[in-house]
Enzyme design. Structure first.
Site, PDB file in Angstrom:
ATOM      1  N   ASP A   1      -7.751  -2.480  14.190  1.00 16.09           N
ATOM      2  CA  ASP A   1      -9.141  -2.675  13.767  1.00 16.09           C
ATOM      3  C   ASP A   1      -9.278  -3.858  12.808  1.00 16.09           C
ATOM      4  O   ASP A   1     -10.304  -4.039  12.172  1.00 16.09           O
ATOM      5  CB  ASP A   1      -9.694  -1.392  13.111  1.00 16.09           C
ATOM      6  CG  ASP A   1      -8.935  -0.997  11.844  1.00 16.09           C
ATOM      7  OD1 ASP A   1      -7.984  -1.712  11.453  1.00 16.09           O
ATOM      8  OD2 ASP A   1      -9.307   0.028  11.234  1.00 16.09           O
TER       9      ASP A   1
ATOM     10  N   GLU B   1      -9.634  -1.429   5.251  1.00 15.97           N
ATOM     11  CA  GLU B   1     -10.301  -1.086   6.498  1.00 15.97           C
ATOM     12  C   GLU B   1     -11.606  -1.879   6.644  1.00 15.97           C
ATOM     13  O   GLU B   1     -12.090  -2.468   5.677  1.00 15.97           O
ATOM     14  CB  GLU B   1     -10.613   0.425   6.495  1.00 15.97           C
ATOM     15  CG  GLU B   1      -9.376   1.320   6.447  1.00 15.97           C
ATOM     16  CD  GLU B   1      -8.642   1.400   7.799  1.00 15.97           C
ATOM     17  OE1 GLU B   1      -8.705   0.451   8.587  1.00 15.97           O
ATOM     18  OE2 GLU B   1      -8.012   2.450   8.039  1.00 15.97           O
TER      19      GLU B   1
ATOM     20  N   HIS C   1      -7.458  -4.425  10.087  1.00 14.38           N
ATOM     21  CA  HIS C   1      -7.152  -4.221   8.667  1.00 14.38           C
ATOM     22  C   HIS C   1      -5.870  -4.957   8.273  1.00 14.38           C
ATOM     23  O   HIS C   1      -4.989  -5.174   9.102  1.00 14.38           O
ATOM     24  CB  HIS C   1      -7.094  -2.730   8.293  1.00 14.38           C
ATOM     25  CG  HIS C   1      -5.921  -1.953   8.799  1.00 14.38           C
ATOM     26  ND1 HIS C   1      -6.066  -0.811   9.552  1.00 14.38           N
ATOM     27  CD2 HIS C   1      -4.584  -2.103   8.626  1.00 14.38           C
ATOM     28  CE1 HIS C   1      -4.879  -0.298   9.819  1.00 14.38           C
ATOM     29  NE2 HIS C   1      -3.953  -1.065   9.276  1.00 14.38           N
TER      30      HIS C   1
ATOM     31  N   ASP D   1       0.831  -1.207   0.000  1.00 12.10           N
ATOM     32  CA  ASP D   1       0.000   0.000   0.000  1.00 12.10           C
ATOM     33  C   ASP D   1       0.862   1.252   0.000  1.00 12.10           C
ATOM     34  O   ASP D   1       2.091   1.172   0.154  1.00 12.10           O
ATOM     35  CB  ASP D   1      -0.949  -0.011   1.210  1.00 12.10           C
ATOM     36  CG  ASP D   1      -0.262  -0.416   2.516  1.00 12.10           C
ATOM     37  OD1 ASP D   1       0.978  -0.444   2.556  1.00 12.10           O
ATOM     38  OD2 ASP D   1      -0.970  -0.694   3.498  1.00 12.10           O
TER      39      ASP D   1
HETATM   40  C1  GLP Z   1      -0.372   0.209   8.628  1.00 12.26           C
HETATM   41  C2  GLP Z   1      -0.042  -0.621   7.389  1.00 12.26           C
HETATM   42  C3  GLP Z   1      -0.372  -2.082   7.608  1.00 12.26           C
HETATM   43  C4  GLP Z   1       0.186  -2.549   8.952  1.00 12.26           C
HETATM   44  C5  GLP Z   1      -0.423  -1.752  10.065  1.00 12.26           C
HETATM   45  C6  GLP Z   1       0.034  -2.196  11.443  1.00 12.26           C
HETATM   46  O1  GLP Z   1      -1.683   0.600   8.703  1.00 12.26           O
HETATM   47  N1  GLP Z   1      -0.711  -0.166   6.224  1.00 12.26           N
HETATM   48  O2  GLP Z   1       0.173  -2.836   6.545  1.00 12.26           O
HETATM   49  O3  GLP Z   1      -0.095  -3.912   9.118  1.00 12.26           O
HETATM   50  O4  GLP Z   1      -0.033  -0.401   9.873  1.00 12.26           O
HETATM   51  O5  GLP Z   1       1.251  -1.614  11.758  1.00 12.26           O
HETATM   52  P1  GLP Z   1       2.125  -1.955  13.004  1.00 12.26           P
HETATM   53  O6  GLP Z   1       2.826  -3.235  12.693  1.00 12.26           O
HETATM   54  O7  GLP Z   1       3.081  -0.813  13.130  1.00 12.26           O
HETATM   55  O8  GLP Z   1       1.214  -2.070  14.166  1.00 12.26           O
END
Ligand code: GLP
Length: 261
Positions: free
Chosen positions: A136, A143, A138, A67
């Site tokens: 959440d 989302e 995702h 992304d």
């Molecule tokens: C972002 C990314 C996701 C990732 C999420 C969780 O939203 N787009 O790909 O999984 O963060 O991040 P973290 O591992 O820092 O909690």
């Protein structure tokens, strides 16, 4: 779905690196799916160590990102292409030209999404996708409410995600972009092996839903239950709400050595 509960996040990083190393030995030109966020960092650090030691080389492989934020300038340190360069590309020996993400600066974002889908398909698809998970539920930036069949497209970030990610923007939630381009859930499900990493109590509910909840667009990660080859690497805090935790531990401890990931 294989659930592995480790005592330390380091161990999860090593197990994920083992799966990648095994893939690269078998198929040096493998296509990796790389994720941003803090969770995959231990994997990239471990891969970096192994590349430096000479036990694995990503020189022939390529990588696709999940992304990208819409509209962050090229030199912005939180642009996901910059993050992946700093946290992954610079630590290993992959050719930087072989690492790409959706173009969040394209004048025509809809076409940029189609172009990205085609690029992944032309590369033969993703062999191993590294994933994190949002609080959440995702995956990538799909989302709650995302179609479980979705393809790469523009999404609006929820306020929860923008609050979670504000820590990367000096704590300023208003600095977090409102829109992103993200691989869809349908796109992600086409990866041949998916390795999801999560740590910390803040992820416990999302992990519980992912592994044991009903498949629902309200918890997008639950779509992974439909995939035949998913490995979920957790620390004890992230696993703390799992009803069958002792079964997953027993299964992993009794796993025959010939049965890799
Ligand atoms: C972002 C990314 C996701 C990732 C999420 C969780 O939203 N787009 O790909 O999984 O963060 O991040 P973290 O591992 O820092 O909690």
């Amino acid at each position: 779905m294989e659930v592995v509960i480790s005592t330390t996040p380091d161990e999860a990083g090593k197990l994920a690196a083992d799966a990648i190393e095994e893939l690269i030995r078998r198929r040096p030109e493998a296509v990796l799916g790389v994720a941003t966020g803090s969770s995959p960092l231990l994997i990239y650090d471990e891969l970096g160590r192994r590349v430096a030691e000479g036990s694995v080389s990503l020189a022939k492989s390529r990588a696709f990102m999940l992304d990208e934020y819409v509209g962050l300038p090229e030199d912005h340190p939180q642009r996901y292409l910059s993050v992946i360069r700093d946290e992954f590309v610079h630590k290993v020996d992959v050719d930087p030209a072989q690492v790409s993400g959706p173009d969040g600066l394209a004048a025509d974002l809809v076409t940029a999404c189609e172009v990205y889908e085609r690029a992944i398909a032309d590369a033969g698809g993703v062999d191993l996708q590294i994933l994190g998970i949002g609080t959440d539920g995702h995956i990538a930036f799909n989302e709650p409410g995302s179609s479980l069949a979705s393809r790469t497209r523009i999404k609006t970030l929820t306020s929860q995600t923008r609050r979670d990610n504000a820590r990367f923007f000096g704590g300023n939630v208003d600095a977090v972009p409102r829109h992103c381009l993200t691989q869809g859930i349908g796109t992600i499900l086409e990866a041949r092996h998916i390795v999801l990493v999560a740590s910390g109590r803040g992820k416990a509910e999302a992990v519980h839903q992912l592994v044991e909840g009903p498949v629902s667009a309200m918890w997008p990660a639950t779509a992974l239950q439909l995939h035949p080859h998913v490995t979920v690497l957790l620390d004890t805090a992230a696993a703390s709400r799992l009803q069958l935790a002792s079964y997953y531990i027993e299964t992993f401890q009794g796993k025959p050595s010939w049965q890799g990931f």
